[in-house]
Write a protein that holds these residues in place. Structure first.
Motif: not given
Lengths: 310, 402
Positions: B205-208, B380-386
């Motif tokens: 989450i922090e990296e996100k 893979r998908v989630g980390i680029l979804m904000y």
């Protein structure tokens, strides 16, 4: 040999088409502007270019080879969403990112320090990222994208949020990298920057390519029917029949003509009326006008208003 | 591999430098050690040193009681023997108000049986009343035995408390200490698996939120990032447990208080194996949770997925303790999400069949593979979804993206 070659790429997220049939190529030693309104598919296209996402169809070629992750060591990427580890020291962070791009630690350290000097942020080296101003963080990230001396530099909105001094510093750096033969792709909304810097552009809207090619070729397609007149005194010449529309910003008039030929008549009339002309310039439409015109057409006028100008 | 190493190294070095890690690593053994020292010190101090008075008309059993309480094993009290003068209780009450006396005992030997009335200064002073009661009991027994001709040494032998030794099967280990160790290891694993599983989710989450992913993913694959993160955070967990264990061993040898509670090599080895497996499993789930959410608050809502199986394990401790080899125990200790805790617990209690251990490890490994392949897709998908938190159908769709 093109550095980047996109062939008819397409990407669909759920029901939304992000990119549709996009084809473009970028040559070495060029500054390439990727333009488009918000949400037009610029970032999606860039992500496919560097393999963060895979196109549903079409091909991506980097350095004249089919896309391979090993090529990524020759690509420097500055994402639109700036991101750094907040708690990490600047130098550690740069070294870490350099190592991820295939540098060894000593080289990464040496180049980080050299770049920090070049970017005038040596005082930040020992600090934690969270202690720095936004502009400084942006410079750090800019450095991180360039540490490994990439041949292809991709920058998503590189100048947003920077003051004019820093923006110029970054611009000058990019220009000197171009003269070294690197290919630079950047996306922006600021048309004046594009006009000044870019050799070639591609304009996309709603995932589709509207225009692409060298700046000169694109501009040449448009008639030189714009006048910019700086004057004092009588302004009755603005009501000349050859003028389609005009805006008068107290002494500087931006005029759109029905045809290029009428420019001289207008100049003659103004002088005859005794208007004092300081500057009189016949030009192509600015990139901004081209941008707005094309994007409007792609959306249908009403919808465009809010979205383009936002 | 090089990228995984770099990510893991960064994760490790940054984490062990944080104040939180240093505090937790140092403070917990300090508190643990301090607690043990304090308990030992208190145990020594709790020898009651109260000053009491005994009001009685006859010398016995008062004299024996005085002897018991002044020189007893757990007591160093001061005892005055007073004759039952009229108004004496008033005088004693006065002394108690002046805090010169901690209580007085009035023995009425004219009744049958004799009654003993003890008036403590503070009714919360249980130690004194217990000492008085035990002293009386023993004094009366002694008196009776002496009257019946028993010698002092005979009485000592007779009144000696019986020590019950609890011996494990084959006479090797003390089953009670292995039971304590089993508990300690269970809760240590529970705590560390949960804590470091959540750390993986938090770190994602922090990296996100810092949007660093965009930069990282431009050079490395999400799977490498995930693997590096799990390894790095896990190594921090092992470091912490290692420090704690060394500290615990140090405290045990120094204080001697736990010297009969020793962790055998078998227990330590299985602990490390099951910790590694359990942590990998739970952190893979946590990685998916982290990738799905945008903030710690959202994560809190989902962390029941981590908590529930662990909580279930806790409920199963009871049946496992009462019968480590029942069918229920055998079945629950094979459930992959419980096996790291429960099979390890059974190993400490009474060694299961080797095939049971092998089967549980194999099942966990298969589950890790499945969970990891699902969560790396979500990751893979989630980390680029904000922005919006995805719902279940959306997450299922993510699994199909390439």
């Amino acid at each position: 040999m093109p550095i980047v070659e996109l062939q008819n790429i397409r990407k669909v997220y759920d029901t939304k088409v992000a990119v549709e049939g996009l084809t473009l190529s970028i040559e070495p030693g060029t500054m390439f502007g990727l333009l488009g309104p918000n949400g037009s598919g610029k970032t999606s296209s860039i992500r496919m270019m560097i393999g963060m996402t895979v196109p549903d169809s079409g091909t991506v070629r980097l350095f004249d080879k089919p896309f391979a992750r090993t090529s990524l060591h020759k690509v420097g990427y500055l994402p639109e969403e700036r991101g750094l580890y907040k708690k990490m020291k600047v130098l550690d962070q740069l070294i870490f990112l350099g190592q991820l791009h295939g540098l060894d630690e000593a080289t990464a350290r040496k180049r980080s320090i050299a770049w920090c000097e070049r970017m005038e942020i040596t005082e930040a080296i020992a600090k934690k990222t969270e202690e720095l101003s936004k502009g400084m963080q942006q410079k750090i990230q800019f450095i991180a994208a360039l540490l490994h001396e990439p041949d292809l530099i991709i920058m998503d909105e590189p100048f947003s949020g920077l003051d004019p001094v820093n923006a110029t510093l970054l611009m000058d750096t990019l220009v000197s990298l171009r003269t070294e033969g690197k290919a630079i792709l950047f996306s922006t909304h600021r048309m004046d920057q594009v006009e000044k810097l870019c050799d070639s552009i591609a304009l996309i809207s709603r995932g589709k390519l509207l225009l692409s090619g060298s700046m000169r070729a694109i501009k040449a397609e448009y008639p030189r029917n714009r006048l910019q007149v700086s004057f004092t005194g009588d302004d009755t010449f603005l009501r000349h029949g050859g003028i389609a529309e005009f805006k008068n910003y107290s002494g500087i008039a931006e005029i759109k003509l029905h045809s290029e030929a009428e420019a001289q008549q207008i100049l003659a009339e103004a002088i005859a009326n005794g208007t004092h002309i300081n500057r009189f310039e016949v030009m192509e439409p600015t990139l901004e006008e081209i941008f707005i015109e094309n994007v409007r057409a792609s959306f249908g006028d009403e919808e465009a208003g809010g979205r383009v100008l936002a | 591999m090089h990228n995984i190493w770099l990510i893991a190294k960064r994760e490790y070095t940054e984490r062990i430098r944080t104040k939180g890690f240093i505090i937790a690593t140092v403070l917990i053994p300090t508190l643990m050690g301090g607690g043990i020292f304090a308990a030992t010190a208190l145990a020594n101090h709790s020898k009651t040193g109260s000053h009491i008075a005994v009001v009685t008309s006859q010398p016995q059993p008062a004299t024996d009681l005085k002897q018991q309480l002044e020189n007893g094993k757990d007591t160093t009290m001061t005892v005055d023997i007073l004759p039952p003068l009229p108004e004496i209780t008033k005088a004693l009450d006065k002394q108690m108000d002046d805090k010169k006396l901690d209580g007085y005992l009035v023995i009425h030997q004219d009744t049958q049986p004799a009654t003993y009335d003890f008036t403590p200064r503070s009714s919360a002073d249980i130690a004194t009343s217990t000492a008085v009661k035990d002293g009386l009991q023993s004094a009366i027994q002694r008196e009776y035995l002496t009257q019946h001709g028993a010698s002092s040494s005979e009485i000592d032998a007779f009144t000696q408390p019986i020590k019950l030794n609890i011996v494990g099967k084959g006479g090797k280990t003390d089953a009670r200490t292995s039971f304590i160790v089993a508990y300690i290891l269970f809760f240590l694993m529970y705590m560390v698996v949960l804590m470091y599983g959540m750390n993986v989710a938090r770190s994602i989450i922090e990296e996100k939120t810092s949007r660093i992913f965009e930069v990282l993913l431009a050079t490395i694959k999400p799977q490498e990032l995930l693997a590096g993160k799990i390894l790095g955070v896990g190594a921090v967990g092992l470091t912490q447990v290692g420090v704690w264990m060394i500290a615990a061993a140090g405290i045990a040898t120094y204080a001697g208080a736990m010297s009969n509670v020793s962790i055998s090599a078998t227990q330590a080895i299985f602990f490390i194996i099951y910790f590694a497996l359990g942590y990998s499993l739970y952190s893979s789930v946590a990685a998916a949770l982290g990738a799905m959410t945008n903030s710690e608050q959202e994560l809190q809502q989902l962390n029941m997925f981590l908590m529930m199986p662990l909580f279930f394990c806790m409920l199963m401790i009871g049946p496992l303790v009462s019968n480590p080899n029942s069918t229920l125990s055998r079945i629950v200790s094979q459930i992959p999400f419980c096996a790291p805790l429960l099979m390890n617990f059974r190993i400490s209690l009474s060694m299961p069949q080797p095939w049971e251990i092998a089967l549980s490890i194999a099942l966990i490994l298969v589950t890790i593979y499945i969970v990891l392949s699902i969560s790396s897709r979500i990751y893979r998908v989630g980390i680029l979804m904000y922005g919006k938190k995805p719902n279940l159908p959306e997450i299922l769709r993510w699994l199909k993206y390439s």
